[in-house]
Design a protein around this motif. Structure first.
Motif, short mmCIF file in Angstrom:
data_model
loop_
_atom_site.label_atom_id
_atom_site.label_comp_id
_atom_site.label_asym_id
_atom_site.label_seq_id
_atom_site.Cartn_x
_atom_site.Cartn_y
_atom_site.Cartn_z
N LYS B 12 0.83 -1.22 0.00
CA LYS B 12 0.00 0.00 0.00
C LYS B 12 0.86 1.26 0.00
O LYS B 12 0.72 2.10 -0.88
N SER B 13 1.73 1.39 1.01
CA SER B 13 2.51 2.62 1.14
C SER B 13 3.51 2.71 -0.01
O SER B 13 3.71 3.78 -0.58
N GLN B 14 4.10 1.59 -0.35
CA GLN B 14 5.02 1.53 -1.48
C GLN B 14 4.33 2.06 -2.74
O GLN B 14 4.90 2.82 -3.51
N THR B 15 3.06 1.66 -2.92
CA THR B 15 2.31 2.10 -4.10
C THR B 15 1.92 3.57 -3.98
O THR B 15 2.04 4.32 -4.96
N ALA B 16 1.45 3.99 -2.79
CA ALA B 16 1.07 5.40 -2.62
C ALA B 16 2.26 6.30 -2.95
O ALA B 16 2.13 7.28 -3.68
N VAL B 17 3.43 5.95 -2.45
CA VAL B 17 4.62 6.78 -2.64
C VAL B 17 5.09 6.74 -4.10
O VAL B 17 5.25 7.78 -4.74
N ASN B 18 5.26 5.55 -4.63
CA ASN B 18 5.92 5.45 -5.94
C ASN B 18 4.99 5.70 -7.12
O ASN B 18 5.40 6.23 -8.14
N LEU B 19 3.71 5.33 -6.97
CA LEU B 19 2.77 5.64 -8.04
C LEU B 19 2.59 7.15 -8.13
O LEU B 19 2.57 7.72 -9.23
N SER B 20 2.47 7.83 -6.97
CA SER B 20 2.29 9.28 -7.02
C SER B 20 3.55 9.95 -7.60
O SER B 20 3.44 10.87 -8.41
N SER B 42 3.86 5.83 4.68
CA SER B 42 4.09 6.60 3.44
C SER B 42 4.75 7.94 3.75
O SER B 42 5.51 8.46 2.93
N SER B 43 4.49 8.51 4.94
CA SER B 43 5.23 9.71 5.35
C SER B 43 6.72 9.39 5.35
O SER B 43 7.55 10.13 4.81
N LEU B 44 7.03 8.25 5.93
CA LEU B 44 8.42 7.79 6.00
C LEU B 44 9.00 7.64 4.59
O LEU B 44 10.16 7.96 4.35
N GLY B 45 8.17 7.16 3.68
CA GLY B 45 8.59 6.98 2.29
C GLY B 45 8.99 8.28 1.62
O GLY B 45 9.70 8.28 0.62
N PHE B 46 8.51 9.41 2.16
CA PHE B 46 8.92 10.71 1.64
C PHE B 46 9.94 11.39 2.56
O PHE B 46 10.19 12.58 2.45
N GLY B 47 10.46 10.63 3.49
CA GLY B 47 11.51 11.16 4.35
C GLY B 47 10.99 11.93 5.56
O GLY B 47 11.74 12.67 6.19
N ILE B 48 9.68 11.80 5.87
CA ILE B 48 9.14 12.49 7.04
C ILE B 48 8.85 11.44 8.12
O ILE B 48 7.99 10.58 7.96
N TYR B 73 3.34 19.26 2.50
CA TYR B 73 4.76 19.45 2.23
C TYR B 73 5.07 18.97 0.82
O TYR B 73 4.69 17.87 0.43
N SER B 74 5.77 19.84 0.08
CA SER B 74 6.16 19.45 -1.28
C SER B 74 7.43 18.62 -1.18
O SER B 74 8.35 18.96 -0.44
N TYR B 75 7.47 17.51 -1.95
CA TYR B 75 8.68 16.69 -1.98
C TYR B 75 9.66 17.31 -2.97
O TYR B 75 9.35 17.42 -4.17
N ASN B 76 10.80 17.75 -2.48
CA ASN B 76 11.85 18.36 -3.32
C ASN B 76 11.33 19.47 -4.25
O ASN B 76 11.74 19.55 -5.41
N ASP B 77 10.40 20.28 -3.74
CA ASP B 77 9.83 21.39 -4.52
C ASP B 77 9.20 20.95 -5.84
O ASP B 77 9.28 21.67 -6.84
N GLY B 218 12.12 2.75 3.24
CA GLY B 218 12.69 3.04 4.55
C GLY B 218 13.66 4.22 4.53
O GLY B 218 13.87 4.89 5.53
N LEU B 219 14.26 4.47 3.36
CA LEU B 219 15.24 5.54 3.27
C LEU B 219 14.61 6.88 2.89
O LEU B 219 15.30 7.89 2.78
N GLY B 220 13.29 6.87 2.66
CA GLY B 220 12.60 8.14 2.45
C GLY B 220 12.77 8.75 1.08
O GLY B 220 12.71 9.97 0.92
N GLU B 221 12.98 7.93 0.07
CA GLU B 221 13.07 8.46 -1.29
C GLU B 221 12.20 7.62 -2.21
O GLU B 221 12.30 6.40 -2.19
N PRO B 222 11.36 8.27 -3.04
CA PRO B 222 10.65 7.47 -4.05
C PRO B 222 11.66 6.76 -4.94
O PRO B 222 12.81 7.19 -5.07
N ILE B 223 11.21 5.67 -5.55
CA ILE B 223 12.11 4.80 -6.30
C ILE B 223 12.81 5.53 -7.46
O ILE B 223 13.93 5.21 -7.83
N PHE B 224 12.15 6.57 -8.00
CA PHE B 224 12.73 7.27 -9.15
C PHE B 224 13.95 8.09 -8.77
O PHE B 224 14.76 8.46 -9.62
#
Lengths: 193, 248
Positions: B12-20, B42-48, B73-77, B218-224
């Motif tokens: 779920k969180s993996q998909t919320a983070v990386n699909l978005s 998913s907050s963690l997935g964006f580094g929060i 919060y915008s991820y990396n502007d 876990g490292l707070g960065e989307p896969i891209f």
């Protein structure tokens, strides 16, 4: 909390309950087939078959849509695999509802292995089962070798376009060919028939 | 769009983070991820971090302490935004918060092209509330598990009930997403079963098992950003494109 109570109450009365039970039992009977199958601690077969697995030649079938009609002279290949074995695994796909596999590519290696007296060949089992995708895979594997005849290519392209509803554009890109080349080769199919 | 299934660890969180992230990067969409899971994965997935108090979180907005935009919060502007959650959100697990959540989401829906709500892995107040406010549900299934499909059947029944009871008649299943796909026998059986039972609901894109996906969350960065050439990045890019085709 009223919302949750309402949903939980209503979903337990749902008319789909019977269907759900049947659906689940269809899944259970699928999983039941796995009992006693597959790698055990003593097996040399790896659990995740992204790795190469050994599959009995008698369990591999060649589908009627297979790209190559002509296998050609495999005797050099036979002597090579007698000496060195099969260096590159073949690709197969599991046939639904059967313990057999269908060949995606590697027919010459398969024929040569039979002649060399092998019982089994190294294979990678492909997950994708959509027919047009499998034909594309077979083409991608075979196109860059010189020994697929233009007529074989034409037949495969035409088949993909008619049965797979794939456009010349969609065939061209993954094979690294221009659309015109695809069209030219495809036109050969109508000329030869 | 609710990202939901009544089972944990299915993607779920993996998909919320990386699909978005894929929709923003490859399809030029504006996307908000609302983390409605007190675990804050998913907050963690964006580094929060859901343990940190350096950022505002959704429970403060629901409590009326801060304005909704103060917790976005915008991820990396980029046009990828996150409304994070913290463990404090847990109190809403037993409180009706349909109205305050609706009041947060409605104005956001005119700003963003997609809003994904990441949910906890249970049939509970968070899930029913989010589904009552969503246009669509995306259901990620762990295809290499032999028990996940029970959760899938259950989740679909919850959705059906919400529609039939007119709690939210607009709610539709956008698709079932097979995650953690590998070449095991059990996975083949799960995939075949799902394709036979729900031929119209399965996404053609499958998310292959990929260690880079597990690492990146876990490292707070989307896969891209973490591994742009990985299978995980490729699969979520295809999914984004397939979804654009489905919604347009």
């Amino acid at each position: 909390m009223d919302l949750l109570r309402r949903v939980v109450k209503k979903r337990s009365e749902s008319s789909s309950a019977k269907n759900d039970v049947e659906s689940l039992s269809r899944f259970s009977s699928r999983v039941a087939k796995l009992r006693g199958e597959g790698p055990m601690a003593t097996s040399i077969e790896p659990e995740v078959t992204l790795e190469v697995v050994s599959i009995n030649i008698c369990d591999i079938e060649i589908p009627p849509t297979y790209l190559r009609e002509a296998v050609g002279d495999v005797s050099p290949l036979v002597s090579s695999i007698k000496t060195y074995g099969i260096q590159q695994p073949l690709k197969v796909v599991k046939i639904r509802g059967s313990k057999k596999f269908s060949l995606v590519f590697g027919r010459r290696r398969l024929e040569a292995a039979k002649i060399a007296g092998f019982d089994a060949v190294p294979c990678i089992v492909e997950l994708v089962t959509k027919e047009d995708r499998l034909q594309m895979l077979a083409l991608a594997e075979n196109m860059h070798r010189m020994d697929v005849t233009p007529v074989e290519q034409a037949r495969a392209f035409k088949d993909l376009q008619i049965r797979g509803k794939v456009t010349a554009n969609e065939i061209a890109a993954p094979l690294g060919l221009s659309v015109n080349v695809i069209k030219e080769i495809t036109s050969l199919a109508s000329k030869t028939r | 769009m609710s990202v939901c299934i009544e089972k944990g660890g299915t993607g779920k969180s993996q998909t919320a983070v990386n699909l978005s992230a894929a929709l923003v990067k490859h399809c030029k969409q504006k996307v908000l991820v609302v983390d409605l899971d007190p675990q804050g994965t998913s907050s963690l997935g964006f580094g929060i971090s859901p343990l940190s108090t350096n950022t505002h979180a959704i429970h403060e907005v629901l409590g009326g302490e801060i304005a909704p935009e103060d917790a976005v919060y915008s991820y990396n502007d980029t046009d990828l935004c996150i409304m994070p959650s913290r463990h404090d959100l847990a109190i809403y697990g037993s409180e009706d918060f349909t109205e305050p959540l609706g009041n947060i989401l409605r104005p956001m829906s005119s700003v963003f092209d997609f809003i994904f709500i990441d949910l906890p892995p249970t049939l509970g107040n968070f899930t029913t509330t989010a589904l009552s406010l969503s246009d669509a549900a995306l259901i990620p299934v762990n295809a290499s598990s032999s028990v996940c499909i029970v959760a899938l059947i259950s989740q679909l029944r919850t959705i059906k009930t919400i529609v039939e009871e007119n709690i939210n008649s607009n709610l539709a299943v956008l698709g079932i997403l097979a995650c953690m796909v590998n070449n095991t026998r059990i996975c083949t059986e799960v995939l075949t079963w799902m394709e036979e039972e729900y031929p119209d609901l399965m996404f053609q894109t499958k998310i292959r098992q990929n260690i880079k996906l597990a690492e990146s969350l876990g490292l707070g960065e989307p896969i891209f950003d973490y591994a742009p050439d990985s299978y995980g990045a490729l699969d979520y890019k295809s999914l984004a494109q397939e979804i654009m085709g489905r919604v347009s």
